[in-house]
Design a protein around this motif. Structure first.
Motif, PDB file in Angstrom:
ATOM      1  N   SER A  59       0.834  -1.202   0.000  1.00 18.70           N
ATOM      2  CA  SER A  59       0.000   0.000   0.000  1.00 18.70           C
ATOM      3  C   SER A  59       0.872   1.257   0.000  1.00 18.70           C
ATOM      4  CB  SER A  59      -0.941  -0.015   1.193  1.00 18.70           C
ATOM      5  OG  SER A  59      -0.248   0.157   2.406  1.00 18.70           O
ATOM      6  N   ASP A  60       2.070   1.193   0.598  1.00 20.83           N
ATOM      7  CA  ASP A  60       2.971   2.349   0.559  1.00 20.83           C
ATOM      8  C   ASP A  60       3.392   2.649  -0.874  1.00 20.83           C
ATOM      9  OD1 ASP A  60       2.931   2.536   3.325  1.00 20.83           O
ATOM     10  OD2 ASP A  60       4.786   1.413   3.590  1.00 20.83           O
ATOM     11  N   LEU A  61       3.723   1.603  -1.614  1.00 23.22           N
ATOM     12  CA  LEU A  61       4.175   1.781  -2.988  1.00 23.22           C
ATOM     13  C   LEU A  61       3.066   2.387  -3.852  1.00 23.22           C
ATOM     14  CD1 LEU A  61       6.366   1.401  -5.145  1.00 23.22           C
ATOM     15  CD2 LEU A  61       5.455  -0.904  -5.518  1.00 23.22           C
ATOM     16  N   SER A  62       1.854   1.922  -3.689  1.00 18.73           N
ATOM     17  CA  SER A  62       0.755   2.457  -4.501  1.00 18.73           C
ATOM     18  C   SER A  62       0.509   3.925  -4.181  1.00 18.73           C
ATOM     19  CB  SER A  62      -0.522   1.641  -4.297  1.00 18.73           C
ATOM     20  OG  SER A  62      -0.990   1.738  -2.973  1.00 18.73           O
ATOM     21  N   GLY A  63       0.583   4.284  -2.915  1.00 20.86           N
ATOM     22  CA  GLY A  63       0.436   5.691  -2.545  1.00 20.86           C
ATOM     23  C   GLY A  63       1.529   6.546  -3.147  1.00 20.86           C
ATOM     24  N   PHE A  64       2.753   6.019  -3.139  1.00 22.17           N
ATOM     25  CA  PHE A  64       3.860   6.767  -3.738  1.00 22.17           C
ATOM     26  C   PHE A  64       3.675   6.925  -5.241  1.00 22.17           C
ATOM     27  CE2 PHE A  64       7.859   6.646  -6.093  1.00 22.17           C
ATOM     28  CZ  PHE A  64       8.354   7.891  -5.728  1.00 22.17           C
ATOM     29  N   VAL A  65       3.319   5.848  -5.918  1.00 25.41           N
ATOM     30  CA  VAL A  65       3.144   5.907  -7.375  1.00 25.41           C
ATOM     31  C   VAL A  65       2.087   6.947  -7.731  1.00 25.41           C
ATOM     32  CG1 VAL A  65       2.321   4.615  -9.390  1.00 25.41           C
ATOM     33  CG2 VAL A  65       3.983   3.579  -7.834  1.00 25.41           C
ATOM     34  N   PHE A  66       0.970   6.909  -7.015  1.00 26.50           N
ATOM     35  CA  PHE A  66      -0.082   7.895  -7.283  1.00 26.50           C
ATOM     36  C   PHE A  66       0.433   9.320  -7.056  1.00 26.50           C
ATOM     37  CE2 PHE A  66      -3.327  10.809  -5.850  1.00 26.50           C
ATOM     38  CZ  PHE A  66      -4.189  10.776  -6.941  1.00 26.50           C
ATOM     39  N   ALA A  67       1.035   9.549  -5.897  1.00 26.29           N
ATOM     40  CA  ALA A  67       1.498  10.894  -5.551  1.00 26.29           C
ATOM     41  C   ALA A  67       2.572  11.373  -6.524  1.00 26.29           C
ATOM     42  CB  ALA A  67       2.031  10.921  -4.119  1.00 26.29           C
ATOM     43  N   TRP A  68       3.482  10.496  -6.908  1.00 27.38           N
ATOM     44  CA  TRP A  68       4.553  10.883  -7.833  1.00 27.38           C
ATOM     45  C   TRP A  68       3.996  11.267  -9.197  1.00 27.38           C
ATOM     46  CZ3 TRP A  68       6.503   9.079 -12.469  1.00 27.38           C
ATOM     47  CH2 TRP A  68       7.705   9.654 -12.876  1.00 27.38           C
ATOM     48  N   VAL A  69       3.086  10.443  -9.729  1.00 28.75           N
ATOM     49  CA  VAL A  69       2.488  10.758 -11.033  1.00 28.75           C
ATOM     50  C   VAL A  69       1.700  12.066 -10.934  1.00 28.75           C
ATOM     51  CG1 VAL A  69       0.768  10.021 -12.746  1.00 28.75           C
ATOM     52  CG2 VAL A  69       2.432   8.371 -11.849  1.00 28.75           C
ATOM     53  N   PHE A  70       0.955  12.223  -9.864  1.00 32.39           N
ATOM     54  CA  PHE A  70       0.142  13.430  -9.694  1.00 32.39           C
ATOM     55  C   PHE A  70       1.010  14.686  -9.616  1.00 32.39           C
ATOM     56  CE2 PHE A  70      -2.130  16.559  -7.105  1.00 32.39           C
ATOM     57  CZ  PHE A  70      -3.275  16.703  -7.873  1.00 32.39           C
ATOM     58  N   LYS A  71       2.122  14.606  -8.882  1.00 37.15           N
ATOM     59  CA  LYS A  71       3.005  15.776  -8.719  1.00 37.15           C
ATOM     60  C   LYS A  71       3.883  16.022  -9.954  1.00 37.15           C
ATOM     61  CE  LYS A  71       3.622  17.800  -5.177  1.00 37.15           C
ATOM     62  NZ  LYS A  71       3.048  19.047  -4.702  1.00 37.15           N
ATOM     63  N   THR A  72       4.221  14.975 -10.671  1.00 37.85           N
ATOM     64  CA  THR A  72       5.140  15.105 -11.794  1.00 37.85           C
ATOM     65  C   THR A  72       4.446  15.613 -13.056  1.00 37.85           C
ATOM     66  OG1 THR A  72       6.495  13.327 -10.896  1.00 37.85           O
ATOM     67  CG2 THR A  72       6.838  13.883 -13.208  1.00 37.85           C
ATOM     68  N   PHE A  73       3.266  15.108 -13.323  1.00 37.28           N
ATOM     69  CA  PHE A  73       2.557  15.465 -14.551  1.00 37.28           C
ATOM     70  C   PHE A  73       1.383  16.369 -14.202  1.00 37.28           C
ATOM     71  CE2 PHE A  73       4.491  11.308 -15.139  1.00 37.28           C
ATOM     72  CZ  PHE A  73       5.287  11.563 -16.241  1.00 37.28           C
ATOM     73  N   HIS A  74       1.448  17.590 -14.609  1.00 36.12           N
ATOM     74  CA  HIS A  74       0.401  18.571 -14.283  1.00 36.12           C
ATOM     75  C   HIS A  74      -0.605  18.646 -15.427  1.00 36.12           C
ATOM     76  CE1 HIS A  74       2.690  19.818 -10.807  1.00 36.12           C
ATOM     77  NE2 HIS A  74       3.763  19.859 -11.580  1.00 36.12           N
ATOM     78  N   THR A  75      -1.336  17.561 -15.581  1.00 36.73           N
ATOM     79  CA  THR A  75      -2.354  17.496 -16.622  1.00 36.73           C
ATOM     80  C   THR A  75      -3.659  17.011 -16.008  1.00 36.73           C
ATOM     81  OG1 THR A  75      -1.817  15.213 -17.170  1.00 36.73           O
ATOM     82  CG2 THR A  75      -0.609  16.916 -18.372  1.00 36.73           C
ATOM     83  N   PRO A  76      -4.766  17.216 -16.696  1.00 35.12           N
ATOM     84  CA  PRO A  76      -6.052  16.743 -16.163  1.00 35.12           C
ATOM     85  C   PRO A  76      -6.126  15.220 -16.000  1.00 35.12           C
ATOM     86  CG  PRO A  76      -6.403  18.326 -17.938  1.00 35.12           C
ATOM     87  CD  PRO A  76      -4.939  18.027 -17.907  1.00 35.12           C
ATOM     88  N   TRP A  77      -5.354  14.474 -16.785  1.00 31.86           N
ATOM     89  CA  TRP A  77      -5.410  13.019 -16.696  1.00 31.86           C
ATOM     90  C   TRP A  77      -4.455  12.447 -15.643  1.00 31.86           C
ATOM     91  CZ3 TRP A  77      -0.665  11.068 -17.534  1.00 31.86           C
ATOM     92  CH2 TRP A  77       0.213  11.799 -18.333  1.00 31.86           C
ATOM     93  N   ALA A  78      -3.605  13.267 -15.064  1.00 33.36           N
ATOM     94  CA  ALA A  78      -2.605  12.768 -14.110  1.00 33.36           C
ATOM     95  C   ALA A  78      -3.219  12.026 -12.918  1.00 33.36           C
ATOM     96  CB  ALA A  78      -1.704  13.903 -13.634  1.00 33.36           C
ATOM     97  N   PRO A  79      -4.300  12.531 -12.290  1.00 37.60           N
ATOM     98  CA  PRO A  79      -4.858  11.772 -11.163  1.00 37.60           C
ATOM     99  C   PRO A  79      -5.355  10.383 -11.574  1.00 37.60           C
ATOM    100  CG  PRO A  79      -5.765  13.993 -11.210  1.00 37.60           C
ATOM    101  CD  PRO A  79      -4.981  13.824 -12.461  1.00 37.60           C
ATOM    102  N   TRP A  80      -5.997  10.296 -12.732  1.00 41.71           N
ATOM    103  CA  TRP A  80      -6.504   8.995 -13.183  1.00 41.71           C
ATOM    104  C   TRP A  80      -5.364   8.084 -13.595  1.00 41.71           C
ATOM    105  CZ3 TRP A  80     -11.085   7.786 -11.693  1.00 41.71           C
ATOM    106  CH2 TRP A  80     -12.038   8.782 -11.502  1.00 41.71           C
ATOM    107  N   ALA A  81      -4.374   8.625 -14.274  1.00 41.73           N
ATOM    108  CA  ALA A  81      -3.219   7.812 -14.669  1.00 41.73           C
ATOM    109  C   ALA A  81      -2.483   7.307 -13.435  1.00 41.73           C
ATOM    110  CB  ALA A  81      -2.276   8.620 -15.556  1.00 41.73           C
TER     111      ALA A  81
END
Length: 181
Positions: free
Chosen positions: A1-23
Motif C-alpha cells: 500500500s505504501d508503494l501504490s500511494g507513492f506511485v499515485f502521488a509521484w504521477v500526480f506531482k510530476t505530470f500537471h495534466t487533467p489526466w494525471a490523477p486517473w493515470a
C-alpha cells in the motif's frame, strides 16, 4: 500500500495534466497487481510459505518506496478538487448524514468479493484449494495459477486501500502503511 500511494502521488506531482490523477490511480493499481503477482509466484511456484513471502516482500517494497521517495513525503493537497478525490474519498449526504465514500467502496468491494467467492468458478477454486490443495489438484483445478491469481487480486485490493489512505490524508509519506501492519 505504501508503494501504490507513492506511485499515485509521484504521477500526480510530476505530470500537471487533467489526466494525471486517473493515470496515477491506474498505475498504482497496476503496481499493486505486480506486487501481488510476484508474491503469488513466490508462494505457488517457488514454494515459499505465504506468510513469509508476504512479510519479506512487504519489507522489500517498503524499502524500495523509501528509496524512491528519498525518505520524503509528497504533499498532494491539489488533489482535493479533482474528480478522483471526490469519487474515492469524498462525502455524500444520505438524508442528513454525510457518508464517506470509502464506506461505499468497502461495502461494494465486500459484496463483489462475496459474489466471486460464492457464485463464481474462481471462488469455488479458492475454496477447494483452501480446504485441500491436493484434492483440488485431483479435481482438475490448476492450483498454481489460481494461487497466483488470488495473490494478484489481493495486491490490487491492498493498492486500492493504500490509494484511499493517500487520497484521504492528501499526502504521501513513506511510513504511512506501517501503523496498519
Amino acid at each position: 500500500s505504501d508503494l501504490s500511494g507513492f506511485v499515485f502521488a509521484w504521477v500526480f506531482k510530476t505530470f500537471h495534466t487533467p489526466w494525471a490523477p486517473w493515470a496515477g490511480f491506474v498505475l498504482a493499481l497496476v503496481c499493486g497487481a505486480l506486487v501481488g503477482y510476484i508474491n503469488g509466484i513466490l508462494v505457488a511456484k517457488v514454494g515459499v510459505p505465504s506468510i513469509m513471502a508476504t512479510l519479506a516482500t512487504q519489507f522489500f517494497w517498503y524499502g524500495a518506496t523509501v528509496l524512491l521517495a528519498n525518505g520524503l513525503q509528497l504533499n498532494i493537497k491539489e488533489v482535493i478538487p479533482t474528480l478522483v478525490h471526490t469519487t474515492f474519498v469524498g462525502r455524500i449526504t444520505i438524508g442528513q448524514v454525510p457518508v464517506p465514500m470509502q464506506a461505499i467502496w468497502a461495502l461494494g468491494l465486500a459484496v463483489f468479493l462475496w459474489f466471486i467467492l460464492n457464485r463464481h468458478k474462481f471462488g469455488e477454486e479458492i475454496m477447494f484449494i483452501g480446504d485441500n490443495a491436493n484434492v483440488a489438484r485431483v479435481m482438475g483445478i490448476d492450483v498454481v495459477t489460481t494461487r497466483i491469481k488470488l495473490f494478484t487480486v489481493t495486491g490490487v485490493i491492498a493498492a486500492f486501500a493504500g490509494l484511499l489512505l493517500t487520497l484521504e490524508i492528501n499526502v504521501f509519506y513513506p511510513t504511512q502503511g506501517g501503523g496498519f501492519l
